[in-house]
Structures are given as structure tokens and as C-alpha cells.
Scaffold this motif. Structure first.
Motif, PDB file in Angstrom:
ATOM      1  N   TYR A  65      -7.451  -1.576   4.951  1.00  0.00           N
ATOM      2  CA  TYR A  65      -6.683  -2.670   4.146  1.00  0.00           C
ATOM      3  C   TYR A  65      -5.689  -2.446   2.940  1.00  0.00           C
ATOM      4  O   TYR A  65      -4.614  -2.963   3.365  1.00  0.00           O
ATOM      5  CB  TYR A  65      -7.435  -3.895   4.499  1.00  0.00           C
ATOM      6  CG  TYR A  65      -8.085  -4.152   2.990  1.00  0.00           C
ATOM      7  CD1 TYR A  65      -7.581  -5.071   2.336  1.00  0.00           C
ATOM      8  CD2 TYR A  65      -9.143  -3.680   2.650  1.00  0.00           C
ATOM      9  CE1 TYR A  65      -8.088  -5.444   1.011  1.00  0.00           C
ATOM     10  CE2 TYR A  65      -9.896  -3.846   1.708  1.00  0.00           C
ATOM     11  CZ  TYR A  65      -9.307  -4.874   0.620  1.00  0.00           C
ATOM     12  OH  TYR A  65     -10.022  -5.015  -0.238  1.00  0.00           O
ATOM     13  N   LYS A  66      -6.017  -1.691   2.329  1.00  0.00           N
ATOM     14  CA  LYS A  66      -5.338  -1.319   0.933  1.00  0.00           C
ATOM     15  C   LYS A  66      -4.427  -0.297   1.379  1.00  0.00           C
ATOM     16  O   LYS A  66      -3.312  -0.301   0.560  1.00  0.00           O
ATOM     17  CB  LYS A  66      -6.275  -0.967  -0.088  1.00  0.00           C
ATOM     18  CG  LYS A  66      -7.388  -2.200  -0.526  1.00  0.00           C
ATOM     19  CD  LYS A  66      -7.981  -1.634  -1.796  1.00  0.00           C
ATOM     20  CE  LYS A  66      -8.986  -2.884  -2.444  1.00  0.00           C
ATOM     21  NZ  LYS A  66      -9.857  -2.214  -3.594  1.00  0.00           N
ATOM     22  N   LEU A  67      -4.884   0.855   1.979  1.00  0.00           N
ATOM     23  CA  LEU A  67      -4.023   1.991   2.032  1.00  0.00           C
ATOM     24  C   LEU A  67      -2.766   1.728   3.028  1.00  0.00           C
ATOM     25  O   LEU A  67      -1.623   2.036   2.961  1.00  0.00           O
ATOM     26  CB  LEU A  67      -4.671   2.964   2.735  1.00  0.00           C
ATOM     27  CG  LEU A  67      -4.150   4.378   2.936  1.00  0.00           C
ATOM     28  CD1 LEU A  67      -3.719   4.886   1.677  1.00  0.00           C
ATOM     29  CD2 LEU A  67      -4.877   5.378   3.601  1.00  0.00           C
ATOM     30  N   VAL A  68      -3.031   0.876   4.346  1.00  0.00           N
ATOM     31  CA  VAL A  68      -2.084   0.621   5.207  1.00  0.00           C
ATOM     32  C   VAL A  68      -0.664   0.302   4.600  1.00  0.00           C
ATOM     33  O   VAL A  68       0.174   0.845   4.840  1.00  0.00           O
ATOM     34  CB  VAL A  68      -2.390  -0.246   6.376  1.00  0.00           C
ATOM     35  CG1 VAL A  68      -1.296  -0.893   7.241  1.00  0.00           C
ATOM     36  CG2 VAL A  68      -3.733   0.423   7.212  1.00  0.00           C
ATOM     37  N   PRO A  69      -0.474  -0.897   3.650  1.00  0.00           N
ATOM     38  CA  PRO A  69       0.701  -1.209   3.101  1.00  0.00           C
ATOM     39  C   PRO A  69       1.052  -0.237   2.459  1.00  0.00           C
ATOM     40  O   PRO A  69       2.485  -0.392   2.299  1.00  0.00           O
ATOM     41  CB  PRO A  69       0.162  -2.646   2.278  1.00  0.00           C
ATOM     42  CG  PRO A  69      -1.363  -2.709   2.313  1.00  0.00           C
ATOM     43  CD  PRO A  69      -1.736  -1.726   3.512  1.00  0.00           C
ATOM     44  N   MET A  70       0.425   0.392   1.389  1.00  0.00           N
ATOM     45  CA  MET A  70       0.894   1.477   0.674  1.00  0.00           C
ATOM     46  C   MET A  70       1.605   2.677   1.346  1.00  0.00           C
ATOM     47  O   MET A  70       2.745   3.010   0.958  1.00  0.00           O
ATOM     48  CB  MET A  70      -0.078   2.219  -0.302  1.00  0.00           C
ATOM     49  CG  MET A  70      -0.821   1.413  -1.116  1.00  0.00           C
ATOM     50  SD  MET A  70      -2.157   2.171  -2.121  1.00  0.00           S
ATOM     51  CE  MET A  70      -2.740   0.701  -3.250  1.00  0.00           C
ATOM     52  N   LEU A  71       1.415   3.135   2.478  1.00  0.00           N
ATOM     53  CA  LEU A  71       1.830   3.890   3.389  1.00  0.00           C
ATOM     54  C   LEU A  71       2.881   3.637   3.990  1.00  0.00           C
ATOM     55  O   LEU A  71       4.341   4.181   3.945  1.00  0.00           O
ATOM     56  CB  LEU A  71       0.911   4.469   4.602  1.00  0.00           C
ATOM     57  CG  LEU A  71      -0.351   5.595   3.785  1.00  0.00           C
ATOM     58  CD1 LEU A  71      -1.328   5.776   5.093  1.00  0.00           C
ATOM     59  CD2 LEU A  71       0.124   6.554   3.392  1.00  0.00           C
ATOM     60  N   ARG A  72       2.978   2.288   4.396  1.00  0.00           N
ATOM     61  CA  ARG A  72       4.102   1.653   4.968  1.00  0.00           C
ATOM     62  C   ARG A  72       5.358   1.628   4.171  1.00  0.00           C
ATOM     63  O   ARG A  72       6.335   1.704   4.284  1.00  0.00           O
ATOM     64  CB  ARG A  72       3.793   0.266   5.772  1.00  0.00           C
ATOM     65  CG  ARG A  72       2.783   0.274   7.028  1.00  0.00           C
ATOM     66  CD  ARG A  72       2.852  -0.889   7.574  1.00  0.00           C
ATOM     67  NE  ARG A  72       2.062  -0.821   8.768  1.00  0.00           N
ATOM     68  CZ  ARG A  72       1.260  -1.561   9.160  1.00  0.00           C
ATOM     69  NH1 ARG A  72       1.157  -2.727   8.867  1.00  0.00           N
ATOM     70  NH2 ARG A  72       0.621  -1.414  10.713  1.00  0.00           N
ATOM     71  N   ALA A  73       4.848   1.034   2.845  1.00  0.00           N
ATOM     72  CA  ALA A  73       5.997   0.898   1.657  1.00  0.00           C
ATOM     73  C   ALA A  73       6.601   2.100   1.340  1.00  0.00           C
ATOM     74  O   ALA A  73       7.792   1.946   1.012  1.00  0.00           O
ATOM     75  CB  ALA A  73       5.240   0.382   0.578  1.00  0.00           C
ATOM     76  N   ALA A  74       5.873   3.122   1.689  1.00  0.00           N
ATOM     77  CA  ALA A  74       6.790   4.483   1.509  1.00  0.00           C
ATOM     78  C   ALA A  74       7.347   5.094   2.741  1.00  0.00           C
ATOM     79  O   ALA A  74       7.900   5.947   2.853  1.00  0.00           O
ATOM     80  CB  ALA A  74       5.408   5.613   1.257  1.00  0.00           C
ATOM     81  N   GLY A  75       7.423   4.019   3.543  1.00  0.00           N
ATOM     82  CA  GLY A  75       8.514   4.284   4.781  1.00  0.00           C
ATOM     83  C   GLY A  75       7.844   4.990   5.976  1.00  0.00           C
ATOM     84  O   GLY A  75       8.476   5.617   6.936  1.00  0.00           O
ATOM     85  N   HIS A  76       6.397   5.057   5.990  1.00  0.00           N
ATOM     86  CA  HIS A  76       5.651   5.681   7.208  1.00  0.00           C
ATOM     87  C   HIS A  76       5.242   4.625   8.170  1.00  0.00           C
ATOM     88  O   HIS A  76       4.790   3.592   8.022  1.00  0.00           O
ATOM     89  CB  HIS A  76       4.626   6.529   6.860  1.00  0.00           C
ATOM     90  CG  HIS A  76       5.074   7.634   5.790  1.00  0.00           C
ATOM     91  ND1 HIS A  76       5.769   8.681   6.121  1.00  0.00           N
ATOM     92  CD2 HIS A  76       4.975   7.750   4.279  1.00  0.00           C
ATOM     93  CE1 HIS A  76       6.043   9.600   5.262  1.00  0.00           C
ATOM     94  NE2 HIS A  76       5.726   9.031   3.916  1.00  0.00           N
ATOM     95  N   ARG A  77       5.041   5.121   9.463  1.00  0.00           N
ATOM     96  CA  ARG A  77       4.368   4.239  10.538  1.00  0.00           C
ATOM     97  C   ARG A  77       2.989   4.542  10.522  1.00  0.00           C
ATOM     98  O   ARG A  77       2.286   5.551   9.983  1.00  0.00           O
ATOM     99  CB  ARG A  77       4.708   4.824  11.917  1.00  0.00           C
ATOM    100  CG  ARG A  77       4.305   3.886  13.134  1.00  0.00           C
ATOM    101  CD  ARG A  77       4.906   4.263  14.328  1.00  0.00           C
ATOM    102  NE  ARG A  77       4.334   3.578  15.276  1.00  0.00           N
ATOM    103  CZ  ARG A  77       4.048   4.050  16.634  1.00  0.00           C
ATOM    104  NH1 ARG A  77       4.712   5.052  16.941  1.00  0.00           N
ATOM    105  NH2 ARG A  77       3.423   3.381  17.489  1.00  0.00           N
TER     106      ARG A  77
END
Length: 269
Positions: A28-40
Motif C-alpha cells: 500500500y505504501k509503494l503503489v502510490p509512489m510508483l504511480r506518482a512517478a508515472g507508472h502503471r
């Protein structure tokens, strides 16, 4: 978080796969970080895990346990190449997906995870791990016997003391509380025929996909020495390191893990 997408159109597609007794919730912590970097990002529940509706006694094989991952990889769009991230036992699920769909995987990331060698059986690393630990390793965890259509099968329920001492020892109290509420019975599937098949993982398929092992140096569950043994087992594997995180690096070191994954995706995507 099953099948959750999102993120910018120009990014990579990360598929995050949880380990024993866990679920998509642990990312749950990693998902928004990767999305914020522009990834699916897709964080999925394997069968009888997380919010998946099946019970473990209803999962007849390791293949069925892996089905949500295999279906997700099979369903990837034409020309879309995935970055698979397997944590702990999920290295074996990822290995199976690599063998089945090598052209769909840009890179496979083994986060302090079981990483077998091409030409050996899938259960090799689990057997070696179990050989190295002492009987006291599982602490207050409990074993249970499942009555399945294939006969009795062993399962494990991770105990709160084990979670606190060996998995979440550098995590917040909140992360430990969340895990203690959400973990479900799990199986290492060691007795299943697929785990003993030396012909399953081929050089042509599994061996052709780029492998990156993320060594978590302070892991109290899977010692660094054992992690590096697996790296040495498969020549050509790249190694990254995370210092200061525990076995649940996605909870105890999410920013460091995110940075490593972004670097891997940039290099191999």
C-alpha cells in the motif's frame, strides 16, 4: 488492490506479487509512489490470499495459487512488457510466469525472494531455506492440516511473535497491526509435483528474462548470506541492495525500494 491500474500512459507496468500468507495490501505504501512517478501498477492477490474469495483448501495446486498472476501476465496488451516484482515466496510465482510468458516480461525483480535456477526444480530454494533454519524459526506460528480434494495438505498460520521479530521488526507499529489483522493461512506448496519438476524452468524461457535480485541487508527472516547464495546460483543476475529495511521492505523502506524499482525499469523496460 486486486488488478489496480493507473499512472501515466508513458510509464512501465509494474506487477507486484506478495509472499506467504500476505496479500496485495502489503504494497500500500509503494503503489502510490510508483504511480506518482508515472507508472502503471497492478498489486494482485494470489488465490486464497488477501481479498481473494477462495479458501486455501479450495486451491488444488501451485498453478491454481498462481492463477491470478498468470492471468494478469497473459492479459497484458500487445507490445506491453511488464516488470514483475515478487516478494519472498512469490519469487516462485514470478518464475512460473516468466517460464510461461517470457516475451511479456521486460524484467523480473526478486525482492528478498525465492529465485530458482533454470534447469532445476521450482522448490529448490524453499528446500534450501528450510534446510538452513532451525525448528524454532517459526516461533509461535501454527501448522494446520487442510482437507482438500487431493487429500490432507499442510498450511501455516504466521504467529504474532514471528511477525514482530522476523518480518516487521523495522516497520511501524501500525504496519505490524495491519499485518496481524490481514494475514491468512498460507502454504509453501513443497509437496506439490510442480515443485519437484526439474524440466519446468528452461533456459530458453525462464533463463532468457532479465533477473534482478534486491538484497535486503537487514532481513531477519531471509539472511543476506542466503539471498546472495541465490544470486550466485543464477549467473547473470543483477543485484541491488537496500540497507536498513526488514523482510517487509515495501513497508519499512518504501522510498528506497521505489528508487531501486525505478532504476531497474529505466534500465530494462
Amino acid at each position: 488492490m486486486e488488478g489496480s491500474g493507473g499512472g501515466g500512459g508513458g510509464g512501465k507496468h509494474f506487477v507486484l506479487v506478495h509472499g506467504l500468507c500476505h496479500g496485495a495490501w502489503c504494497w500500500y505504501k509503494l503503489v502510490p509512489m510508483l504511480r506518482a512517478a508515472g507508472h502503471r501498477v497492478t498489486a494482485l492477490d494470489l488465490a486464497a490470499s488477501g481479498a481473494h474469495p477462495a479458501r486455501l483448501d479450495e486451491v488444488p495446486s501451485f498453478e491454481d495459487y498462481s492463477r491470478p498472476l498468470l492471468d494478469a501476465v497473459a492479459g497484458a496488451g500487445e507490445g506491453e512488457r511488464l516488470v514483475l516484482v515478487g516478494h519472498s515466496l512469490a519469487g516462485l510465482n514470478v518464475a512460473l510466469a516468466m517460464e510461461r510468458f517470457p516475451t511479456k516480461v521486460a524484467a523480473a525483480v526478486f525482492l528478498t525472494a525465492g529465485m530458482p535456477r533454470a534447469g532445476t526444480h521450482l522448490g529448490l530454494t524453499t528446500e534450501e531455506f528450510n534446510r538452513r533454519i532451525t525448528p524454532e524459526f517459526f516461533m509461535d506460528s501454527k501448522t494446520m492440516v487442510l482437507n482438500t480434494g487431493q487429500g490432507p495438505r499442510a498450511a501455516v498460520v504466521l504467529g504474532p511473535k514471528l511477525l514482530a521479530a522476523k518480518l516487521y521488526d523495522r516497520c511501524s507499529d501500525e504496519d505490524l497491526a495491519l499485518a496481524s489483522m490481514l494475514v491468512r493461512p498460507g502454504s509453501q506448496f513443497v509437496e506439490y509435483p510442480m515443485m519437484k519438476d526439474d524440466t519446468l524452468l528452461t533456459e530458453a524461457n525462464y533463463g532468457s528474462v532479465k533477473k534482478v535480485f534486491v538484497v535486503v541487508k537487514a532481513d531477519a527472516c531471509m539472511p543476506e548470506e542466503f539471498q546472495r547464495w541465490m544470486v550466485d546460483l543464477s549467473p547473470g543476475t543483477e543485484a541491488e541492495e537496500i540497507a536498513g529495511a526488514d523482510h517487509m521492505a515495501m513497508c519499512s523502506g518504501p522510498r528506497e525500494l521505489c528508487d531501486v524499482l525505478l532504476r531497474i525499469a529505466g534500465k530494462h523496460g
